[in-house]
Design a protein around this motif. Sequence first.
Motif, short mmCIF file in Angstrom:
data_model
loop_
_atom_site.label_atom_id
_atom_site.label_comp_id
_atom_site.label_asym_id
_atom_site.label_seq_id
_atom_site.Cartn_x
_atom_site.Cartn_y
_atom_site.Cartn_z
N LEU A 92 0.76 -1.26 0.02
CA LEU A 92 0.12 -0.03 0.14
C LEU A 92 1.07 1.12 0.02
O LEU A 92 0.64 2.11 -0.81
N GLU A 93 2.06 1.39 0.86
CA GLU A 93 2.73 2.70 0.90
C GLU A 93 3.25 3.04 -0.25
O GLU A 93 3.52 4.02 -0.87
N VAL A 95 2.05 1.72 -3.43
CA VAL A 95 1.04 2.29 -4.34
C VAL A 95 0.92 3.61 -4.05
O VAL A 95 0.52 4.55 -5.31
N GLN A 96 0.67 4.10 -2.87
CA GLN A 96 0.28 5.58 -2.65
C GLN A 96 1.53 6.46 -2.81
O GLN A 96 1.19 7.46 -3.68
N VAL A 99 1.33 6.75 -6.94
CA VAL A 99 0.25 7.51 -7.36
C VAL A 99 0.22 9.08 -7.03
O VAL A 99 -0.23 10.00 -7.84
N LYS A 100 0.90 9.21 -5.75
CA LYS A 100 0.56 10.81 -5.30
C LYS A 100 1.85 11.50 -5.72
O LYS A 100 2.29 12.62 -5.23
N GLY A 132 -6.09 -2.23 -0.87
CA GLY A 132 -5.41 -1.60 -1.87
C GLY A 132 -6.33 -1.16 -3.12
O GLY A 132 -6.37 -0.16 -3.55
N TRP A 135 -8.67 1.75 -1.90
CA TRP A 135 -7.64 3.01 -2.11
C TRP A 135 -7.65 3.38 -3.56
O TRP A 135 -7.80 4.57 -3.84
N LEU A 136 -7.50 2.46 -4.61
CA LEU A 136 -7.23 2.99 -5.86
C LEU A 136 -8.36 3.50 -6.41
O LEU A 136 -8.70 4.36 -7.16
N MET A 139 -9.12 6.66 -5.42
CA MET A 139 -8.19 7.75 -6.23
C MET A 139 -8.74 7.98 -7.69
O MET A 139 -8.47 9.06 -8.19
N LYS A 150 -12.05 13.42 -3.91
CA LYS A 150 -11.01 12.38 -3.87
C LYS A 150 -10.53 12.54 -2.43
O LYS A 150 -10.90 13.35 -1.54
N GLU A 151 -9.58 11.65 -1.91
CA GLU A 151 -8.92 11.52 -0.62
C GLU A 151 -8.78 12.85 -0.23
O GLU A 151 -7.97 13.47 -0.46
#
Length: 190
Positions: A92-93, A95-96, A99-100, A132, A135-136, A139, A150-151
């Motif tokens: 997850l970290e 992926v984040q 994307v970010k 995950g 979260w996707l 986003m 969005k988040e």
Amino acid sequence: MAAPNDEEKEDLLLACRYGDLQDVQQFVAQFGAEGLASIQDDNANTVLHMACGNGHLDILQYLLPIVPSSLISAQNTSKSTPLHWAALNAHLEIVQALVKFEGGPGIDLIDIKNTAGRTPLGEAELAGWDEGAAWLVRMMNLDAGDGENKEGEDSEAGGAEDIAAQDIEVEIQDADGKIARMTIGGNQSS
């Protein structure tokens, strides 16, 4: 600065794969960051594929500011990006961070399909990684119309809390034409 030989390039990829930040830093100190983007294995996996697929956030955070942002969306011979690998392996970290990353492709990464026809979201679902996948989905651009959230953003119609309290239903078609349905609940109580 001398150019790295094939063995040194392979050692760099292994350092990214196995999480040896010190070796990665030593490579950059010796050869510079300019050539990092061109280093690939036989399947076109990059330093980011190796770090992301194996969950090495420290290496990813070190590499992201010094490699071209195009490397974030680089596809290997199976057309998988580093985000595909991170999603498949439930990091997850990672992926984040992908994307970010400011200056990177952002949420457009979520839409890239590999040769199996799967996006990173599809890989997360196939792996059974609900956290995950959820979260996707949060986003993604889902064309929600006015008040889209969005988040962490507020809408004119009442804020992120109102959206977070709603269930979101998602249908995704896989490469074989099968439909997968998923409900992401906003009011999840234990």
